[in-house]
Design a protein around this motif. Structure first.
Motif, mmCIF file in Angstrom:
data_model
loop_
_atom_site.group_PDB
_atom_site.id
_atom_site.type_symbol
_atom_site.label_atom_id
_atom_site.label_comp_id
_atom_site.label_asym_id
_atom_site.label_seq_id
_atom_site.Cartn_x
_atom_site.Cartn_y
_atom_site.Cartn_z
ATOM 1 N N PRO A 9 0.826 -1.211 0.000
ATOM 2 C CA PRO A 9 0.000 0.000 0.000
ATOM 3 C C PRO A 9 0.864 1.267 0.000
ATOM 4 O O PRO A 9 2.008 1.245 0.463
ATOM 5 N N GLN A 10 0.315 2.341 -0.525
ATOM 6 C CA GLN A 10 1.010 3.626 -0.515
ATOM 7 C C GLN A 10 1.175 4.091 0.930
ATOM 8 O O GLN A 10 0.250 4.008 1.722
ATOM 9 N N ILE A 11 2.344 4.562 1.267
ATOM 10 C CA ILE A 11 2.630 5.061 2.601
ATOM 11 C C ILE A 11 2.785 6.574 2.510
ATOM 12 O O ILE A 11 3.634 7.077 1.764
ATOM 13 N N ALA A 12 1.956 7.299 3.255
ATOM 14 C CA ALA A 12 2.062 8.754 3.281
ATOM 15 C C ALA A 12 3.142 9.133 4.289
ATOM 16 O O ALA A 12 3.009 8.871 5.478
ATOM 17 N N LEU A 13 4.217 9.706 3.783
ATOM 18 C CA LEU A 13 5.326 10.111 4.637
ATOM 19 C C LEU A 13 5.160 11.568 5.062
ATOM 20 O O LEU A 13 4.562 12.361 4.338
ATOM 21 N N PRO A 14 5.720 11.909 6.208
ATOM 22 C CA PRO A 14 5.659 13.319 6.643
ATOM 23 C C PRO A 14 6.419 14.225 5.670
ATOM 24 O O PRO A 14 7.307 13.765 4.939
ATOM 25 N N ASP A 15 6.094 15.493 5.678
ATOM 26 C CA ASP A 15 6.795 16.468 4.838
ATOM 27 C C ASP A 15 8.291 16.389 5.103
ATOM 28 O O ASP A 15 8.724 16.233 6.251
ATOM 29 N N GLY A 16 9.072 16.495 4.043
ATOM 30 C CA GLY A 16 10.517 16.469 4.164
ATOM 31 C C GLY A 16 11.124 15.077 4.062
ATOM 32 O O GLY A 16 12.334 14.944 4.037
ATOM 33 N N PHE A 17 10.295 14.046 4.021
ATOM 34 C CA PHE A 17 10.784 12.677 3.882
ATOM 35 C C PHE A 17 10.585 12.238 2.437
ATOM 36 O O PHE A 17 9.551 12.521 1.835
ATOM 37 N N LYS A 18 11.588 11.523 1.895
ATOM 38 C CA LYS A 18 11.506 11.044 0.519
ATOM 39 C C LYS A 18 11.785 9.548 0.512
ATOM 40 O O LYS A 18 12.851 9.107 0.931
ATOM 41 N N SER A 19 10.848 8.765 0.037
ATOM 42 C CA SER A 19 11.003 7.312 -0.043
ATOM 43 C C SER A 19 11.923 6.940 -1.191
ATOM 44 O O SER A 19 11.813 7.488 -2.292
ATOM 45 N N GLU A 20 12.845 6.016 -0.939
ATOM 46 C CA GLU A 20 13.716 5.514 -1.987
ATOM 47 C C GLU A 20 13.544 4.023 -2.198
ATOM 48 O O GLU A 20 13.856 3.502 -3.254
ATOM 49 N N GLU A 21 13.057 3.325 -1.196
ATOM 50 C CA GLU A 21 12.859 1.883 -1.306
ATOM 51 C C GLU A 21 11.788 1.468 -0.306
ATOM 52 O O GLU A 21 11.743 1.983 0.810
ATOM 53 N N VAL A 22 10.919 0.558 -0.722
ATOM 54 C CA VAL A 22 9.887 0.032 0.154
ATOM 55 C C VAL A 22 9.965 -1.485 0.094
ATOM 56 O O VAL A 22 10.084 -2.066 -0.980
ATOM 57 N N ASN A 23 9.928 -2.122 1.259
ATOM 58 C CA ASN A 23 10.033 -3.565 1.328
ATOM 59 C C ASN A 23 9.048 -4.048 2.385
ATOM 60 O O ASN A 23 9.087 -3.581 3.513
ATOM 61 N N LEU A 24 8.160 -4.948 2.002
ATOM 62 C CA LEU A 24 7.203 -5.495 2.952
ATOM 63 C C LEU A 24 7.330 -7.010 2.959
ATOM 64 O O LEU A 24 7.123 -7.666 1.945
#
Length: 139
Positions: free
Chosen positions: A113-128
């Motif tokens: 699922p899409q993860i809403a990150l706080p402002d200023g955070f940038k996702s580079e990799e997601v692993n579940l």
């Protein structure tokens, strides 16, 4: 005939189809779960570990395989879905680690699922990773 298909898979991803890369891809195609470098080395014995590692890294770089950190201490590798490309993997799906047989499986129909990150955070990799008992090991 099969070698031609494997060679075509490599060529489509702009990977030079060396003899070792053909063997590595053929081995990966025959697996029912993700494999580690050690699994690959055992399966293609005798072979050079460094050469195998370089083949896996090239495949990953070109969007042919993706790596999985399943918490077992060894990175696992599995073939990507067809829409992955060099430098950008589109296969954000759940992986399942069986606590009984210790195999890691891709579950491509189960998307992360899409993860809403706080402002200023940038996702580079997601692993579940889901851990439990797979359908082969459930009594």
């Amino acid at each position: 005939m099969m070698t031609e298909n494997i060679e075509a898979m490599l060529t489509r991803k702009n990977i030079n189809p060396t003899a070792m890369r053909l063997l590595v891809l053929d081995f990966l195609l025959k697996q029912s779960s993700a494999i580690s470098l050690t699994d690959l080395e055992k399966g293609l014995d005798p072979s050079d570990r460094i050469t195998l590692y370089r083949a896996l890294k090239k495949f990953e770089e070109k969007g042919l395989v993706h790596s999985i950190d399943d918490g077992s201490g060894a990175t696992k590798y599995a073939l990507c879905e067809n829409d992955c490309e060099a430098g950008h993997h589109h296969d954000l799906h759940v992986h399942f680690f069986c606590n009984t047989c210790r195999e890691t499986s891709c579950l491509p129909k189960h998307h992360i699922p899409q993860i809403a990150l706080p402002d200023g955070f940038k996702s580079e990799e997601v692993n579940l990773i889901v851990k439990g008992i797979c359908n082969k090991c459930v009594p």
